[in-house]
Design an enzyme around this catalytic site. Structure first.
Site, PDB file in Angstrom:
ATOM      1  N   ALA A  25      43.989  39.347  43.301  1.00 18.22           N
ATOM      2  CA  ALA A  25      45.462  38.931  43.533  1.00 18.22           C
ATOM      3  C   ALA A  25      45.658  37.679  44.459  1.00 18.22           C
ATOM      4  O   ALA A  25      46.629  37.060  44.059  1.00 18.22           O
ATOM      5  CB  ALA A  25      46.051  40.359  44.304  1.00 18.22           C
ATOM      6  N   GLN A 102      40.549  40.799  38.266  1.00 19.37           N
ATOM      7  CA  GLN A 102      41.468  42.053  38.219  1.00 19.37           C
ATOM      8  C   GLN A 102      42.722  41.752  38.003  1.00 19.37           C
ATOM      9  O   GLN A 102      43.638  42.933  37.993  1.00 19.37           O
ATOM     10  CB  GLN A 102      41.367  42.430  39.630  1.00 19.37           C
ATOM     11  N   HIS A 122      41.189  44.820  34.642  1.00 20.26           N
ATOM     12  CA  HIS A 122      42.448  45.696  34.558  1.00 20.26           C
ATOM     13  C   HIS A 122      43.467  45.421  33.584  1.00 20.26           C
ATOM     14  O   HIS A 122      44.677  45.899  33.700  1.00 20.26           O
ATOM     15  CB  HIS A 122      42.821  45.634  36.229  1.00 20.26           C
ATOM     16  N   ASP A 237      43.193  29.652  51.896  1.00 22.60           N
ATOM     17  CA  ASP A 237      43.919  29.749  50.548  1.00 22.60           C
ATOM     18  C   ASP A 237      43.275  28.804  49.494  1.00 22.60           C
ATOM     19  O   ASP A 237      42.250  28.421  49.775  1.00 22.60           O
ATOM     20  CB  ASP A 237      45.218  28.713  50.734  1.00 22.60           C
TER      21      ASP A 237
END
Ligand SMILES: [Zn+2]
Length: 249
Positions: A25, A102, A122, A237
Site C-alpha cells: 500500500a 499486494q 491479491h 517515502d
C-alpha cells in the site's frame, strides 16, 4: 530521505542482476490511494465483504457492486507516481525481473510494466472475472446491470461475476503465489517498497528470498518485523527516494 539513503540503495541495485520488487500500500498512498488497513483507512469505515457472503447473498453482491460503481473504496482511478515509474524503468532496463504486488490498483501496469511482469497476489480491482469460468469483464460494461438492479452473472456460464480482487475469505491465487515464490528464490536483490509485511502468506516472500541467498532491502515508512533480517532498511517515502536512486544508476 538522505543522500546516503539513495547511495546505499543505488549501490545494492547496481550490483544486482535479478531484482525482484515487492510492493504494498505504501507505494500507492503517494498516488492518493488510501491504505485500507491503516487507522482511518477504508476498512475502519466500512466492513469488508467476505467472499462467502458475496457468493451466498444477493444483498452482499449488491453492496459490493455499489462500492465499485460509487468508487466508495477509492481503489481505482488514481495515477502512478514517481515510485511506480522508477520501477517501470528498472523493468524496462532488464534489472527488475518481476514486480510482486499486494496492491489491486493496476498502477504498475498503468506506469508501463508489462502485464506479464506483474504478479498480483491479491488480484486486481480494475476489472472483473466470472468466478466459475474465469471470463474477464470490464467494469464499465457491467455498470448498466448494476443501474438496473440486476444480479451480475456471466453471459457464457451464468456464474457469478466479481471484481478480480482476492477477497477476505477467498483462497490465495495458487499460480501467482507459485510464481512469486519462484521469483523470490531466484532473486539476488529482493526490494520491498511500501509494505508493512504483515499480510501472510505474501509477507513470507522476503524471507524466502533472504534464506535463498538474496540481499533484502526494505523501504517503508514504518519499521517492519522483518527489518532485523534486511541488508538495508530505509524508513522514508518511496517516490522521492526512488527518483534520487534512478539519478545514481
Ligand atoms: Zn462464466
Amino acid at each position: 530521505m538522505t543522500e546516503t539513503d539513495a547511495d546505499d540503495l543505488a549501490h545494492l541495485i547496481r550490483n544486482a542482476h535479478r531484482v525482484v520488487v515487492f510492493t504494498g500500500a505504501g507505494i500507492s498512498t503517494e498516488s492518493g490511494i488510501p491504505d485500507f488497513r491503516s487507522p482511518g483507512g477504508v476498512w475502519s469505515k466500512m466492513k469488508p465483504i467476505m467472499f462467502q457472503d458475496f457468493v451466498a447473498s444477493r444483498d452482499a453482491r449488491r453492496e459490493a457492486w455499489t462500492r465499485v460503481f460509487n468508487r466508495t473504496a477509492g481503489w481505482t482511478g488514481a495515477s502512478p507516481n514517481a515510485g511506480h515509474y522508477a520501477v517501470a524503468q528498472l523493468v524496462e532496463a532488464g534489472k527488475v525481473t518481476s514486480v510482486i504486488t499486494q496492491n489491486v490498483d493496476n498502477l504498475h501496469q498503468d506506469s508501463g510494466v508489462p502485464d506479464s511482469k506483474v504478479i498480483e497476489v491479491h488480484g486486481n480491482a480494475s476489472y472483473a472475472k466470472c468466478l466459475t469460468c474465469g471470463k474477464r469483464y470490464e467494469l464499465e460494461a457491467l455498470r448498466h446491470h448494476w443501474e438496473a438492479d440486476e444480479d451480475i452473472t456471466c453471459m457464457f456460464c451464468t456464474g457469478l461475476i466479481k471484481t478480480a480482487t482476492i477477497s477476505f475469505g477467498q483462497a490465495m491465487p495458487e499460480d501467482e503465489m507459485a510464481r512469486a515464490t519462484e521469483e523470490a528464490l531466484l532473486a539476488d536483490l529482493f526490494l520491498v517498497l511500501g509494505s508493512s509485511l504483515v499480510v501472510y502468506p505474501a509477507a513470507s516472500l522476503p524471507l524466502v528470498a533472504k534464506k535463498a541467498g538474496s540481499n533484502l532491502a526494505i523501504i517503508n515508512r514504518e519499521a517492519t518485523e522483518q527489518d532485523p533480517y534486511a541488508d538495508l532498511v530505509l524508513n522514508t517515502d518511496i517516490g522521492p527516494l526512488m527518483s534520487a536512486v534512478m539519478g545514481r544508476l
